[in-house]
Write a protein that holds these residues in place. Structure first.
Motif, PDB file in Angstrom:
ATOM      1  N   GLU A  85       0.810  -1.218   0.000  1.00  0.00           N
ATOM      2  CA  GLU A  85       0.000   0.000   0.000  1.00  0.00           C
ATOM      3  C   GLU A  85       0.843   1.268   0.000  1.00  0.00           C
ATOM      4  O   GLU A  85       0.340   2.349  -0.281  1.00  0.00           O
ATOM      5  CB  GLU A  85      -0.911   0.009   1.242  1.00  0.00           C
ATOM      6  CG  GLU A  85      -2.047  -0.992   1.156  1.00  0.00           C
ATOM      7  CD  GLU A  85      -2.929  -0.965   2.387  1.00  0.00           C
ATOM      8  OE1 GLU A  85      -2.520  -0.339   3.396  1.00  0.00           O
ATOM      9  OE2 GLU A  85      -4.016  -1.552   2.334  1.00  0.00           O
ATOM     10  N   GLN A  86       2.098   1.153   0.322  1.00  0.00           N
ATOM     11  CA  GLN A  86       2.956   2.325   0.334  1.00  0.00           C
ATOM     12  C   GLN A  86       3.271   2.789  -1.096  1.00  0.00           C
ATOM     13  O   GLN A  86       3.251   1.999  -2.031  1.00  0.00           O
ATOM     14  CB  GLN A  86       4.263   2.015   1.052  1.00  0.00           C
ATOM     15  CG  GLN A  86       4.100   1.673   2.515  1.00  0.00           C
ATOM     16  CD  GLN A  86       5.431   1.371   3.184  1.00  0.00           C
ATOM     17  OE1 GLN A  86       6.478   1.579   2.595  1.00  0.00           O
ATOM     18  NE2 GLN A  86       5.381   0.881   4.404  1.00  0.00           N
ATOM     19  N   ARG A  87       3.556   4.070  -1.219  1.00  0.00           N
ATOM     20  CA  ARG A  87       4.077   4.611  -2.475  1.00  0.00           C
ATOM     21  C   ARG A  87       5.590   4.716  -2.333  1.00  0.00           C
ATOM     22  O   ARG A  87       6.091   5.358  -1.416  1.00  0.00           O
ATOM     23  CB  ARG A  87       3.472   5.976  -2.771  1.00  0.00           C
ATOM     24  CG  ARG A  87       1.994   5.921  -3.150  1.00  0.00           C
ATOM     25  CD  ARG A  87       1.487   7.305  -3.481  1.00  0.00           C
ATOM     26  NE  ARG A  87       1.649   8.206  -2.333  1.00  0.00           N
ATOM     27  CZ  ARG A  87       1.586   9.533  -2.426  1.00  0.00           C
ATOM     28  NH1 ARG A  87       1.404  10.104  -3.592  1.00  0.00           N
ATOM     29  NH2 ARG A  87       1.728  10.275  -1.341  1.00  0.00           N
ATOM     30  N   HIS A  88       6.283   4.093  -3.258  1.00  0.00           N
ATOM     31  CA  HIS A  88       7.746   4.030  -3.180  1.00  0.00           C
ATOM     32  C   HIS A  88       8.367   4.908  -4.263  1.00  0.00           C
ATOM     33  O   HIS A  88       7.915   4.929  -5.405  1.00  0.00           O
ATOM     34  CB  HIS A  88       8.222   2.591  -3.347  1.00  0.00           C
ATOM     35  CG  HIS A  88       7.670   1.664  -2.309  1.00  0.00           C
ATOM     36  ND1 HIS A  88       8.105   1.656  -1.002  1.00  0.00           N
ATOM     37  CD2 HIS A  88       6.691   0.722  -2.372  1.00  0.00           C
ATOM     38  CE1 HIS A  88       7.439   0.750  -0.314  1.00  0.00           C
ATOM     39  NE2 HIS A  88       6.569   0.173  -1.121  1.00  0.00           N
ATOM     40  N   ARG A  89       9.413   5.590  -3.867  1.00  0.00           N
ATOM     41  CA  ARG A  89      10.137   6.439  -4.812  1.00  0.00           C
ATOM     42  C   ARG A  89      11.626   6.333  -4.506  1.00  0.00           C
ATOM     43  O   ARG A  89      12.067   6.606  -3.391  1.00  0.00           O
ATOM     44  CB  ARG A  89       9.701   7.907  -4.673  1.00  0.00           C
ATOM     45  CG  ARG A  89      10.456   8.878  -5.581  1.00  0.00           C
ATOM     46  CD  ARG A  89      10.055  10.310  -5.248  1.00  0.00           C
ATOM     47  NE  ARG A  89      10.829  11.285  -6.008  1.00  0.00           N
ATOM     48  CZ  ARG A  89      10.414  11.860  -7.138  1.00  0.00           C
ATOM     49  NH1 ARG A  89       9.231  11.533  -7.629  1.00  0.00           N
ATOM     50  NH2 ARG A  89      11.163  12.739  -7.754  1.00  0.00           N
TER      51      ARG A  89
END
Length: 371
Positions: A85-89
């Motif tokens: 569910e996390q947004r990774h960058r």
């Protein structure tokens, strides 16, 4: 938790399973014997130390809401799906000192930023590593390497997969070895153990993204693979579950179990692990007390999310990660419809006599899958 003899989004529960996996892989490769969930608002824990201008962020930082505003929904508890569910960058990849030059490649110390966000906040860590870049103009296919367990207190930059990194670069692959948070010159996550070390998988996901965003490294964005050994095999399986379509292929070598209860029983019995074992049991319960939590922090229940082809490599005489674990993981991958293969070699956990044959098989797999 630590492995027996030598031979995991940033949500609260995610980092705990990775803690067990890391300890599982204590055997470092013989060639170099020499390893968050945001809590409230934005909490970056480090910077690259480089003042070079970078492109502006495209993801807005969460703003502090008025007291009367509706509170955000709680994130999924520590779990593999919480990681998903996390947004990774991943970005700000910096080339540092040259470690080695050969006719086939140049090796650099590097850092990059591993940033993950949920509705509750943002965390960013500067992660160190080693990057081998083949000689020539490129663009080249790339492999991101996830090493096995080595005590973070003694771990040094690039340790654990030196042979693999050099082998790949000599055959035309950019090879990025990720140190993980809390290792070498990386920033520390104070909760990395109790959050099941799922942050390691986030760091690997972000390493792929940092490579693709870099204008300093000639990488073919459509030809990237993951390669993990021992604990690192578990790290990349969780990365595949969390971010389907991230890469084009993956190779877990001598991997820990894809069920965390197995890893707990195998690697958490040493008297030296009493403190962390008691902390995990107090916070989450043991696998016997709370089987649901331990399954939620395992990759196997979610193999149907994996879209990449997988090559598993395992030694018949592995006494650290028992061969039946590899068989069970392969069967589960097949049942989930994953394009997967399991190759056996007459070798132990660290791979000695069969190393070249296993690496040749792995490179042929990458060649075929990455085109």
């Amino acid at each position: 938790m630590r492995a027996p003899a030598r031979t995991t989004p940033v949500t609260p529960a995610l980092a705990l399973v990775v803690a067990l996996l890391l300890t599982a892989c204590s055997a470092a490769d013989p060639a170099d014997e020499s390893a968050a969930e945001p809590t409230e608002t934005s909490s970056p824990t480090g910077s690259s130390g480089d003042d070079t201008p970078t492109e502006p962020e495209t993801e807005p930082e969460p703003a502090t809401e008025p007291e009367e505003a509706e509170k955000p929904e709680p994130a999924r508890p520590v779990s593999v799906l919480g990681l998903a569910e996390q947004r990774h960058r991943g970005d700000r990849l910096r080339l540092g000192a040259v470690r080695e030059r050969t006719a086939g490649y140049t090796s650099y110390d590097i850092t990059y930023r591993s940033r993950s966000s949920t509705r509750q906040g943002v965390e960013a860590y500067t992660i160190s590593g080693v990057l081998n870049v083949p000689t020539g103009a490129g663009p080249f296919p790339a492999v991101v390497l996830a090493h096995g367990y080595i005590d973070p207190d003694v771990y040094v930059r690039g340790q654990g997969m030196t042979r693999e990194r050099g082998y790949l670069a000599a055959r035309g692959y950019v090879a990025l070895h990720v140190d993980y948070r809390n290792h070498a010159e990386s920033d520390d996550d104070p909760q990395f153990r109790t959050r099941m070390r799922l942050g390691y998988s986030a760091d690997v996901i972000n390493a792929v993204k940092a490579l693709r965003r870099s204008d300093r490294v000639p990488v073919d964005d459509d030809r990237v693979a993951l390669f993990g050994r021992s604990m690192g095999g578990g790290v990349i399986l969780k990365a595949l579950v969390a971010e389907p379509g991230l890469v084009q292929a993956a190779a877990p070598w001598a991997s820990v179990s894809s069920l965390e209860a197995d890893n707990y029983r195998q690697f958490m019995q040493d008297p030296e692990d009493t403190a962390i074992r008691n902390e995990l049991a107090t916070r989450y319960g043991t696998p016997a007390d709370n089987p649901r939590f331990w399954r939620q922090n395992s990759s196997r229940p979610y193999f149907d999310r994996i879209t990449e082809p997988v090559l598993m490599v395992h030694g018949r005489f592995d006494d650290t990660c028992p061969p039946p674990w590899a068989t069970a993981t392969q069967r589960a991958l097949k049942r989930a419809g994953v394009d997967s293969q399991l190759e056996w070699y007459d070798d132990g956990h660290a791979f000695g006599p069969a190393f070249n044959a296993a690496m040749d098989r792995t490179v042929r797999f990458f060649d075929a899958r990455l085109g």
